[in-house]
Design an enzyme around this catalytic site. Structure first.
Site, PDB file in Angstrom:
ATOM      1  N   ALA A 289     -85.668 -10.023  65.098  1.00 50.67           N
ATOM      2  CA  ALA A 289     -85.104  -9.489  66.148  1.00 50.67           C
ATOM      3  C   ALA A 289     -84.650 -10.605  66.499  1.00 50.67           C
ATOM      4  CB  ALA A 289     -85.414  -8.804  66.817  1.00 50.67           C
ATOM      5  N   THR A 290     -84.844 -11.633  66.498  1.00 51.94           N
ATOM      6  CA  THR A 290     -83.998 -12.835  67.360  1.00 51.94           C
ATOM      7  C   THR A 290     -83.339 -13.203  67.035  1.00 51.94           C
ATOM      8  OG1 THR A 290     -87.183 -12.967  69.011  1.00 51.94           O
ATOM      9  CG2 THR A 290     -84.879 -15.270  67.863  1.00 51.94           C
TER      10      THR A 290
ATOM     11  N   GLN B 191     -87.703  -1.988  70.076  1.00 47.16           N
ATOM     12  CA  GLN B 191     -89.020  -1.466  70.400  1.00 47.16           C
ATOM     13  C   GLN B 191     -88.621  -0.247  70.041  1.00 47.16           C
ATOM     14  OE1 GLN B 191     -91.638  -2.377  71.696  1.00 47.16           O
ATOM     15  NE2 GLN B 191     -91.261  -4.461  71.417  1.00 47.16           N
TER      16      GLN B 191
ATOM     17  N   SER C 249     -86.852  -5.626  64.166  1.00 48.15           N
ATOM     18  CA  SER C 249     -88.338  -6.392  63.711  1.00 48.15           C
ATOM     19  C   SER C 249     -88.565  -5.671  63.076  1.00 48.15           C
ATOM     20  CB  SER C 249     -88.781  -6.988  64.824  1.00 48.15           C
ATOM     21  OG  SER C 249     -87.794  -8.715  65.769  1.00 48.15           O
TER      22      SER C 249
ATOM     23  N   HIS D  17     -92.161  -6.365  61.972  1.00 48.03           N
ATOM     24  CA  HIS D  17     -93.847  -6.231  62.430  1.00 48.03           C
ATOM     25  C   HIS D  17     -93.706  -5.018  63.794  1.00 48.03           C
ATOM     26  CE1 HIS D  17     -93.317  -9.266  66.626  1.00 48.03           C
ATOM     27  NE2 HIS D  17     -92.051  -9.360  66.248  1.00 48.03           N
TER      28      HIS D  17
ATOM     29  N   CYS E 261     -94.056 -12.526  74.053  1.00 45.54           N
ATOM     30  CA  CYS E 261     -93.166 -13.936  73.871  1.00 45.54           C
ATOM     31  C   CYS E 261     -92.918 -14.778  74.671  1.00 45.54           C
ATOM     32  CB  CYS E 261     -91.135 -13.641  73.645  1.00 45.54           C
ATOM     33  SG  CYS E 261     -91.583 -12.355  72.023  1.00 45.54           S
TER      34      CYS E 261
END
Length: 380
Positions: A73-74, A181, A201, A203, A328
Site C-alpha cells: 500500500a505504501t 484495512q 496491501s 499482508h 508503521c
C-alpha cells in the site's frame, strides 16, 4: 517451534493463510519462470499473474485490466498521489486529505507540498469522522484530488466512501482511497463507490508481506493522466515496471479468492468477539472506546484506560501482541497522531491500546488479555 504468542495485532499484519503459502510455494519451487518469458515456464507464470489479477478484480467488483501489482500500500499510495500530481496533463495544485490518514499519505503529501502543492488537511470530529459538508466546501477550482482512507488503521472508524465518491465525482476531481484495512474484510464495488484509485496491501489479508496492489479507473490510464514511479521493461502496461514477483502475486490472488468466499463468515465470527471484549473493557473504571459512536470495522477496538502505561504493559506482557499505535510509527515514543487529531488529550492518547482481531482469534485470547490488564492495573 510452536508460536505461543496471543496475537491481537491483525491491523499491523496477519499470518499467511496455509492455502496461500501452498500457492506461493508452487511458484517458488515448480513454476519459477519469468512471466515475461515466452517458453512454457514463462507462460505458466504469466497465467498465474493473470489469474491473480482476475481474483483481485473480482473481490473489488471491477475488471482485471484496472488492477496493477505493487510491493504494498505504501508504494501504491505514492504511485497514486505522485503519479497524478506530477503528470504534466494535470495542472491543478490543490489536494485535500485528512489529519488521521496513514503516514504513507501524510508523508507523501508533505513531499508534494515541498514541491509546490497546496495540501489541505480536513479535521475530524471527536469520534474520528469527517464533516462531508466541510469536504464539499473545501473543493476549489484548482483541486486535483481528495485522498481519504476507507478504514482507519488505529481506530477502525469507517469513512463513508460512497458519499465521498459522489462528492468528488460531482466536482469532477479524483478520489484516491487507502483501502488497506478494508479490502478483504468489507465488501466493496469500486465503481459504485466512484473511487478512482484504491490502494491496498496483501499482508493485511493473510497474504505475504511485500505484495500489494492498486485499482486505477480505466479513464485515468486511457487518458494518460498518471505517471509511473518505476520505469523499466514495460510490465503492467508500463505503469509499474520490473520483473513480476510471481510467487507473491499468486499468493495475493489466492488470498483475495479466500476473502471473497469467507468475508461474511469472518465478519459474523469476529464481530461477536468485538462485542465481547468491548463489554469487558468498559467494566474497567474510566475506560472508553475511541470512535464508538460512529461506524467502525468489526475487528478493531482502540480503548483508553486513563493512567495505563501502555509501553510498560506491552513490555511486561510480551507474549500478548497488541499495539499502542500504528505499526508503521510504533517506534516513536509519542502520542498517536490519529488520537490527537480526534481531540484526545496526550495523556489519554498514550494510555490507549489498539486490539485488532482476525479469523484465528479466540475468546480465550481476549479473556487472557482482559485478565492481564486487570492484574496490571492492580499492581500499578
Amino acid at each position: 517451534m510452536k508460536n505461543t504468542t496471543t496475537y491481537l495485532d491483525y491491523n499491523a499484519t496477519t499470518p499467511v493463510d496455509p492455502r496461500v503459502i501452498e500457492s506461493v510455494n508452487l511458484y517458488f519451487n515448480e513454476f519459477y519462470g519469468n512471466a515475461s518469458s515466452l517458453h512454457s515456464l514463462g507462460n505458466k507464470s504469466k497465467t498465474a499473474v493473470d489469474t491473480a489479477k482476475s481474483s483481485v478484480a473480482t473481490l473489488l467488483d471491477t475488471e482485471s485490466d484496472n488492477i496493477y501489482f505493487t510491493s504494498g500500500a505504501t508504494e501504491s499510495i505514492n504511485f497514486a498521489l505522485k503519479g497524478l500530481a506530477l503528470h504534466p496533463n494535470n495542472s491543478k495544485k490543490h489536494i485535500i486529505t485528512c489529519h488521521t490518514e496513514h503516514k504513507a499519505v501524510l508523508e507523501t503529501c508533505k513531499y508534494l507540498r515541498s514541491v509546490g502543492y497546496e495540501i489541505e488537511f480536513l479535521p475530524v470530529n471527536k469520534d474520528g469522522s469527517i464533516n462531508l459538508n466541510l469536504l464539499k466546501s473545501s473543493i476549489k477550482a484548482n483541486t486535483l484530488l481528495v485522498c481519504l482512507m476507507w478504514v482507519n488503521n488505529e481506530t477502525g472508524v469507517i469513512h463513508p466512501v460512497k458519499e465521498i465518491g459522489k462528492i468528488t465525482r460531482d466536482a469532477g476531481i479524483y478520489f484516491v482511497c487507502d483501502g488497506t484495512q478494508g479490502v478483504g474484510k468489507l465488501p466493496i464495488n469500486v465503481m459504485e463507490a466512484e473511487i478512482d484509485i484504491l490502494c491496498f496491501s496483501g499482508h493485511k489479508m493473510y497474504a505475504p508481506k511485500g505484495i500489494g496492489g492498486i485499482y486505477i479507473n480505466r479513464s485515468i490510464t486511457k487518458e494518460n493522466k498518471i505517471l509511473p514511479l518505476i520505469h523499466g521493461g514495460g510490465q503492467e502496461d508500463g505503469l509499474r515496471n520490473g520483473t513480476y514477483n510471481v510467487p507473491l502475486i499468486a499468493g495475493l490472488g489466492k488470498a483475495c479468492e479466500i476473502a471473497r468466499e469467507e468475508v461474511s463468515e469472518n465478519e459474523e465470527y469476529i464481530k461477536q468477539l468485538q462485542d465481547f471484549i468491548e463489554d469487558e473493557l468498559l467494566q474497567i473504571k474510566g475506560a472508553y472506546i475511541h470512535g464508538k459512536s460512529t461506524p467502525r470495522i468489526y475487528n478493531t477496538i482502540n480503548v483508553c484506560i486513563p493512567g495505563l502505561d501502555t509501553e510498560i504493559f506491552i513490555g511486561m506482557n510480551n507474549d500478548i501482541a497488541v499495539s499502542n499505535g500504528s505499526a508503521c510509527s510504533s517506534a516513536l515514543v509519542q502520542p498517536s497522531h490519529v488520537l490527537l487529531a480526534m481531540d484526545i488529550n496526550a495523556d489519554d492518547a498514550q494510555s490507549s491500546l489498539r486490539i485488532s482481531m482476525g479469523k484465528n482469534s479466540t475468546k480465550e485470547d481476549l479473556e487472557l488479555l482482559i485478565q492481564r490488564l486487570k492484574n496490571f492495573i492492580l499492581i500499578s
